[in-house]
Design a protein around this motif. Structure first.
Motif, PDB file in Angstrom:
ATOM      1  N   ASP A  22      16.519 -13.510   3.338  1.00 42.44           N
ATOM      2  CA  ASP A  22      16.976 -13.881   2.004  1.00 42.44           C
ATOM      3  C   ASP A  22      18.195 -14.800   2.090  1.00 42.44           C
ATOM      4  O   ASP A  22      19.002 -14.696   3.017  1.00 42.44           O
ATOM      5  CB  ASP A  22      17.326 -12.625   1.208  1.00 42.44           C
ATOM      6  CG  ASP A  22      16.106 -11.745   0.938  1.00 42.44           C
ATOM      7  OD1 ASP A  22      14.983 -12.278   0.962  1.00 42.44           O
ATOM      8  OD2 ASP A  22      16.288 -10.531   0.712  1.00 42.44           O
ATOM      9  N   CYS A  73      12.936 -20.731   3.264  1.00 41.27           N
ATOM     10  CA  CYS A  73      13.605 -19.636   3.955  1.00 41.27           C
ATOM     11  C   CYS A  73      13.565 -19.888   5.457  1.00 41.27           C
ATOM     12  O   CYS A  73      12.825 -20.752   5.940  1.00 41.27           O
ATOM     13  CB  CYS A  73      12.927 -18.291   3.649  1.00 41.27           C
ATOM     14  SG  CYS A  73      11.251 -18.148   4.339  1.00 41.27           S
ATOM     15  N   SER A 133      13.053  -9.637   1.746  1.00 39.02           N
ATOM     16  CA  SER A 133      12.142  -9.273   0.658  1.00 39.02           C
ATOM     17  C   SER A 133      10.688  -9.523   1.024  1.00 39.02           C
ATOM     18  O   SER A 133       9.785  -9.025   0.351  1.00 39.02           O
ATOM     19  CB  SER A 133      12.506 -10.054  -0.608  1.00 39.02           C
ATOM     20  OG  SER A 133      12.521 -11.447  -0.350  1.00 39.02           O
TER      21      SER A 133
END
Length: 369
Positions: free
Chosen positions: A69, A91, A154
């Motif tokens: 994250d 990411c 996540s």
């Protein structure tokens, strides 16, 4: 010795040396948690079955890929023995290889209560290895641009090998994990830079180094949010852990001053004095209700020194990690994960299990990567 006849001879010897110690730790925790006495005997039999099954799992691995994250724009790649990192569209993906300890226990552990306890412990044991490797990336990224990341993510992809599909080579498993990450999270669109860092070769499986990294990144996060007293406490935790590391690894009988820690790690006299001052702030203002002018403590005591404190603690942490090979007790790149588990069980136990909660029950829901 006949009961170990199906086991590798070296593993059987090690198991005979370690089994009683491992059972004792589980029994002590179970008794302290006020578990059902009827389950206790099943639990100890389950521990025996679990330990015996470890060698059968020697070719079992799990490849994990996590999307860190708040890592957008990190168009870098890096690699270490059990990890690869590469950017996706929004990411930084980190792939790790862990032993196949987090699945496949129902055929071994027949009791539901015992399965819940032991499978959770083994999940946490392999989680510890995964997080230890991810912390290398976190420190490398922090050194590169000061970004503070977290090992939780996540998004997670898991690929298991050994039960049905034979395990590929470590490089192949890591490559497949990154390819799955790019397929799920999109490929990078910017030019990728290969990143080097000393942290990629440091032994973050050592719990003192691993925990010190946690406190260091927490301190930097608190500092960024201008919680200066709290950040100073976390920075001092790093030096305290490094002191415990040196004392334990050198076989000394008691802890030493912060000044001693810094001197042992080769820091300057000024840095050593600063470490003593940080400990003073923690003891007099951060860890207890006390002191004076409490509304103004941060700006009076440490706000202007935070850059120097951070630099001192960063230098101490790097020096401790670099000194670790001369005092090594935990193998960072084990070839035999079953034997490694037996040899390092107490380290895993102290790092991941719930004995220090006293009679509080475990939470079977917490199964993050």
């Amino acid at each position: 010795m006949m009961q170990h006849s199906s086991l590798n001879a070296d593993f059987a010897i090690l198991l005979s040396q370690r089994e009683a110690i491992i059972k004792t730790r589980f029994a002590r925790w179970f008794d302290g948690s006020k578990g059902d006495p009827k389950v206790r005997r099943k639990l100890l039999s389950g521990v025996r079955a679990m330990l015996t099954d470890l060698q059968r799992r020697s070719e079992w691995i799990e490849a994990l890929a996590v999307a860190l994250d708040n890592s957008e724009g990190l168009s870098v790649s890096m690699s270490a023995n059990r990890l690869r990192a590469a950017p996706c569209s929004n990411c930084l993906a980190v792939a790790t290889i862990v032993p196949g300890w987090g699945f496949g226990w129902r055929s071994v552990l027949k009791s539901e209560e015992v399965h819940e306890i032991l499978s959770l412990f083994m999940h946490y044991a392999r989680q510890y290895i995964h997080r230890s490797d991810v912390t290398k990336v976190l420190m490398a990224v922090w050194e590169m641009d000061g970004r503070i990341l977290h090992p939780f993510a996540s998004s997670l992809i898991s690929q298991r090998y050994g039960v049905i599909e034979p395990a590929p080579s470590r490089d192949e498993a890591l490559s497949r994990a990154l390819e799955s990450a790019k397929a799920a999270w999109g490929p990078a669109t910017e030019k990728i830079r290969v990143m080097k860092s000393d942290w990629l070769a440091r032994n973050t499986l050592d719990p003192f180094i691993h925990q010190a990294i946690f406190h260091f990144l927490r301190a930097e996060d608190l500092r960024r949010k201008e919680y200066y007293i709290e950040a100073t406490v976390a920075f001092d935790c790093v030096v305290e852990l490094l002191g415990s590391f040196l004392v334990r690894r050198k076989g000394l009988d008691h802890s030493k001053s912060r000044h001693w820690v810094c001197q042992e790690l080769g820091l300057s006299s000024d840095q050593s004095e600063l470490a003593n001052y940080v400990c003073f702030i923690r003891n007099e203002h951060g860890a207890h209700a006390g002191g004076w002018r409490w509304w103004d403590q941060s700006e009076l005591l440490c706000a202007g020194d935070m850059g120097e404190i951070s630099a001192m603690v960063s230098a101490a942490l790097a020096a401790g990690a670099d000194a670790e090979p001369t005092m090594r007790i935990i193998e960072p790149n084990p070839e035999d994960c079953a034997a490694w588990f037996l040899e390092n069980f107490e380290t895993l136990w102290d790092a991941v299990w719930f004995e220090r909660l006293g009679s509080a029950p475990i939470d079977p829901i917490v199964r993050r990567a």
